[in-house]
Design a protein around this motif. Structure first.
Motif, PDB file in Angstrom:
ATOM      1  N   ASP A   1     -17.927 -19.481  49.617  1.00  0.00           N
ATOM      2  CA  ASP A   1     -17.680 -18.109  49.156  1.00  0.00           C
ATOM      3  C   ASP A   1     -19.001 -17.382  48.907  1.00  0.00           C
ATOM      4  OD1 ASP A   1     -15.008 -18.738  49.255  1.00  0.00           O
ATOM      5  OD2 ASP A   1     -14.654 -18.554  47.093  1.00  0.00           O
ATOM      6  N   ARG A   2     -19.940 -18.083  48.300  1.00  0.00           N
ATOM      7  CA  ARG A   2     -21.227 -17.457  47.979  1.00  0.00           C
ATOM      8  C   ARG A   2     -21.957 -16.976  49.230  1.00  0.00           C
ATOM      9  NH1 ARG A   2     -26.356 -20.155  44.860  1.00  0.00           N
ATOM     10  NH2 ARG A   2     -27.657 -18.284  44.910  1.00  0.00           N
TER      11      ARG A   2
ATOM     12  N   GLY B   1     -21.211  -8.578  51.377  1.00  0.00           N
ATOM     13  CA  GLY B   1     -21.198  -7.660  50.241  1.00  0.00           C
ATOM     14  C   GLY B   1     -19.908  -7.707  49.434  1.00  0.00           C
ATOM     15  N   TYR B   2     -18.926  -8.488  49.896  1.00  0.00           N
ATOM     16  CA  TYR B   2     -17.709  -8.668  49.092  1.00  0.00           C
ATOM     17  C   TYR B   2     -18.066  -9.445  47.835  1.00  0.00           C
ATOM     18  CZ  TYR B   2     -14.573  -7.569  53.066  1.00  0.00           C
ATOM     19  OH  TYR B   2     -13.897  -6.959  54.094  1.00  0.00           O
ATOM     20  N   ASP B   3     -17.327  -9.203  46.734  1.00  0.00           N
ATOM     21  CA  ASP B   3     -17.422 -10.143  45.620  1.00  0.00           C
ATOM     22  C   ASP B   3     -16.301 -11.167  45.833  1.00  0.00           C
ATOM     23  OD1 ASP B   3     -14.997  -9.116  44.522  1.00  0.00           O
ATOM     24  OD2 ASP B   3     -16.085  -7.744  43.201  1.00  0.00           O
ATOM     25  N   THR B   4     -16.254 -12.196  45.022  1.00  0.00           N
ATOM     26  CA  THR B   4     -15.284 -13.277  45.240  1.00  0.00           C
ATOM     27  C   THR B   4     -13.851 -12.760  45.206  1.00  0.00           C
ATOM     28  OG1 THR B   4     -16.857 -14.760  44.182  1.00  0.00           O
ATOM     29  CG2 THR B   4     -14.664 -15.618  44.502  1.00  0.00           C
TER      30      THR B   4
ATOM     31  N   HIS C   1     -11.182 -12.957  48.376  1.00  0.00           N
ATOM     32  CA  HIS C   1      -9.874 -13.616  48.336  1.00  0.00           C
ATOM     33  C   HIS C   1      -8.730 -12.624  48.547  1.00  0.00           C
ATOM     34  CE1 HIS C   1     -11.162 -17.728  47.835  1.00  0.00           C
ATOM     35  NE2 HIS C   1     -12.203 -17.202  47.220  1.00  0.00           N
ATOM     36  N   SER C   2      -8.954 -11.373  48.222  1.00  0.00           N
ATOM     37  CA  SER C   2      -7.964 -10.333  48.506  1.00  0.00           C
ATOM     38  C   SER C   2      -7.816 -10.167  50.021  1.00  0.00           C
ATOM     39  CB  SER C   2      -8.389  -9.013  47.862  1.00  0.00           C
ATOM     40  OG  SER C   2      -7.557  -7.972  48.281  1.00  0.00           O
ATOM     41  N   GLN C   3      -8.939 -10.186  50.740  1.00  0.00           N
ATOM     42  CA  GLN C   3      -8.905 -10.082  52.206  1.00  0.00           C
ATOM     43  C   GLN C   3      -8.164 -11.285  52.801  1.00  0.00           C
ATOM     44  OE1 GLN C   3      -9.406  -7.000  52.608  1.00  0.00           O
ATOM     45  NE2 GLN C   3     -11.043  -6.999  54.101  1.00  0.00           N
ATOM     46  N   ILE C   4      -8.373 -12.456  52.222  1.00  0.00           N
ATOM     47  CA  ILE C   4      -7.688 -13.665  52.688  1.00  0.00           C
ATOM     48  C   ILE C   4      -6.184 -13.514  52.437  1.00  0.00           C
ATOM     49  CG2 ILE C   4      -7.391 -16.154  52.280  1.00  0.00           C
ATOM     50  CD1 ILE C   4     -10.493 -16.118  51.572  1.00  0.00           C
TER      51      ILE C   4
ATOM     52  N   SER D   1      -7.531  -9.236  60.015  1.00  0.00           N
ATOM     53  CA  SER D   1      -8.196  -9.762  61.218  1.00  0.00           C
ATOM     54  C   SER D   1      -9.703  -9.865  60.947  1.00  0.00           C
ATOM     55  CB  SER D   1      -7.966  -8.811  62.392  1.00  0.00           C
ATOM     56  OG  SER D   1      -8.642  -7.582  62.161  1.00  0.00           O
ATOM     57  N   MET D   2     -10.386 -10.612  61.792  1.00  0.00           N
ATOM     58  CA  MET D   2     -11.847 -10.706  61.683  1.00  0.00           C
ATOM     59  C   MET D   2     -12.459  -9.304  61.796  1.00  0.00           C
ATOM     60  SD  MET D   2     -12.738 -13.830  61.153  1.00  0.00           S
ATOM     61  CE  MET D   2     -14.221 -14.532  61.829  1.00  0.00           C
ATOM     62  N   GLU D   3     -11.897  -8.493  62.699  1.00  0.00           N
ATOM     63  CA  GLU D   3     -12.397  -7.135  62.888  1.00  0.00           C
ATOM     64  C   GLU D   3     -12.269  -6.327  61.595  1.00  0.00           C
ATOM     65  OE1 GLU D   3     -12.109  -3.703  66.280  1.00  0.00           O
ATOM     66  OE2 GLU D   3     -10.376  -5.001  66.015  1.00  0.00           O
ATOM     67  N   THR D   4     -11.095  -6.344  60.982  1.00  0.00           N
ATOM     68  CA  THR D   4     -10.864  -5.613  59.734  1.00  0.00           C
ATOM     69  C   THR D   4     -11.732  -6.181  58.610  1.00  0.00           C
ATOM     70  OG1 THR D   4      -8.618  -5.093  60.410  1.00  0.00           O
ATOM     71  CG2 THR D   4      -9.094  -4.925  58.051  1.00  0.00           C
ATOM     72  N   PHE D   5     -11.867  -7.499  58.566  1.00  0.00           N
ATOM     73  CA  PHE D   5     -12.685  -8.149  57.542  1.00  0.00           C
ATOM     74  C   PHE D   5     -14.092  -7.560  57.534  1.00  0.00           C
ATOM     75  CE2 PHE D   5     -15.633 -11.521  56.193  1.00  0.00           C
ATOM     76  CZ  PHE D   5     -15.136 -11.786  54.916  1.00  0.00           C
ATOM     77  N   PHE D   6     -14.685  -7.405  58.715  1.00  0.00           N
ATOM     78  CA  PHE D   6     -16.045  -6.861  58.781  1.00  0.00           C
ATOM     79  C   PHE D   6     -16.069  -5.339  58.664  1.00  0.00           C
ATOM     80  CE2 PHE D   6     -17.194 -11.118  60.211  1.00  0.00           C
ATOM     81  CZ  PHE D   6     -18.336 -11.312  59.449  1.00  0.00           C
ATOM     82  N   GLU D   7     -15.041  -4.652  59.172  1.00  0.00           N
ATOM     83  CA  GLU D   7     -14.973  -3.191  59.014  1.00  0.00           C
ATOM     84  C   GLU D   7     -14.911  -2.805  57.545  1.00  0.00           C
ATOM     85  OE1 GLU D   7     -11.560  -1.836  61.202  1.00  0.00           O
ATOM     86  OE2 GLU D   7     -12.632  -1.873  63.116  1.00  0.00           O
ATOM     87  N   GLU D   8     -14.181  -3.586  56.748  1.00  0.00           N
ATOM     88  CA  GLU D   8     -13.987  -3.270  55.332  1.00  0.00           C
ATOM     89  C   GLU D   8     -15.044  -3.889  54.426  1.00  0.00           C
ATOM     90  OE1 GLU D   8      -9.884  -4.164  54.339  1.00  0.00           O
ATOM     91  OE2 GLU D   8      -9.153  -2.564  55.665  1.00  0.00           O
ATOM     92  N   ALA D   9     -15.935  -4.681  55.005  1.00  0.00           N
ATOM     93  CA  ALA D   9     -16.989  -5.310  54.200  1.00  0.00           C
ATOM     94  C   ALA D   9     -17.849  -4.233  53.556  1.00  0.00           C
ATOM     95  CB  ALA D   9     -17.844  -6.217  55.075  1.00  0.00           C
ATOM     96  N   PRO D  10     -18.121  -4.381  52.252  1.00  0.00           N
ATOM     97  CA  PRO D  10     -18.901  -3.348  51.554  1.00  0.00           C
ATOM     98  C   PRO D  10     -20.242  -3.041  52.217  1.00  0.00           C
ATOM     99  CG  PRO D  10     -17.908  -4.838  49.971  1.00  0.00           C
ATOM    100  CD  PRO D  10     -17.634  -5.414  51.340  1.00  0.00           C
TER     101      PRO D  10
END
Length: 117
Positions: free
Chosen positions: A34-35, A42-45, A49-52, A57-66
């Motif tokens: 996680d660290r 830039g996500y916090d923990t 876990h909210s994204q999980i 999707s991997m695409e959304t995970f990185f699009e929404e990354a702070p």
């Protein structure tokens, strides 16, 4: 150019347990996984876990990354047969950065070195 759409559509929640398993097999912890992922994205923990939980999707995970860590470009080396620093597709490069730092963690590399601090 290769078609990476299948990778981009993969669920981050589907990939994440593999990262944990890979790290734990080598004596590292979920907290350490996680660290390094939080450092990169830039996500916090809690956000991670909210994204999980949302099974993005991997695409959304990185699009929404702070914010991608400004030191991410210091991640170099080979993952899946490709030099991460030479990957032209920005999203694929981010995914491979994440693969690479989890791989470094599993190989026993010191946290300070993984986090390029």
């Amino acid at each position: 150019m290769a078609d990476h759409s299948r990778v981009y559509k993969m669920s981050f929640a589907g990939v994440y347990p593999h990262y944990i398993t890979k790290a734990e097999k080598k004596g590292r912890s979920q907290e350490e996984v996680d660290r390094v992922i939080c450092w990169l994205t830039g996500y916090d923990t809690e956000q991670l876990h909210s994204q999980i939980d949302k099974k993005v999707s991997m695409e959304t995970f990185f699009e929404e990354a702070p914010e991608l860590n400004p030191n991410a470009s210091k991640i170099t080396g080979v993952i899946c047969g490709h030099r991460v620093e030479e990957i032209k597709e920005p999203l694929m490069q981010k995914i491979r950065y994440m693969d690479k730092i989890v791989d470094e963690l599993a190989r026993g590399k010191a946290m300070e070195k993984i986090l390029r601090s």
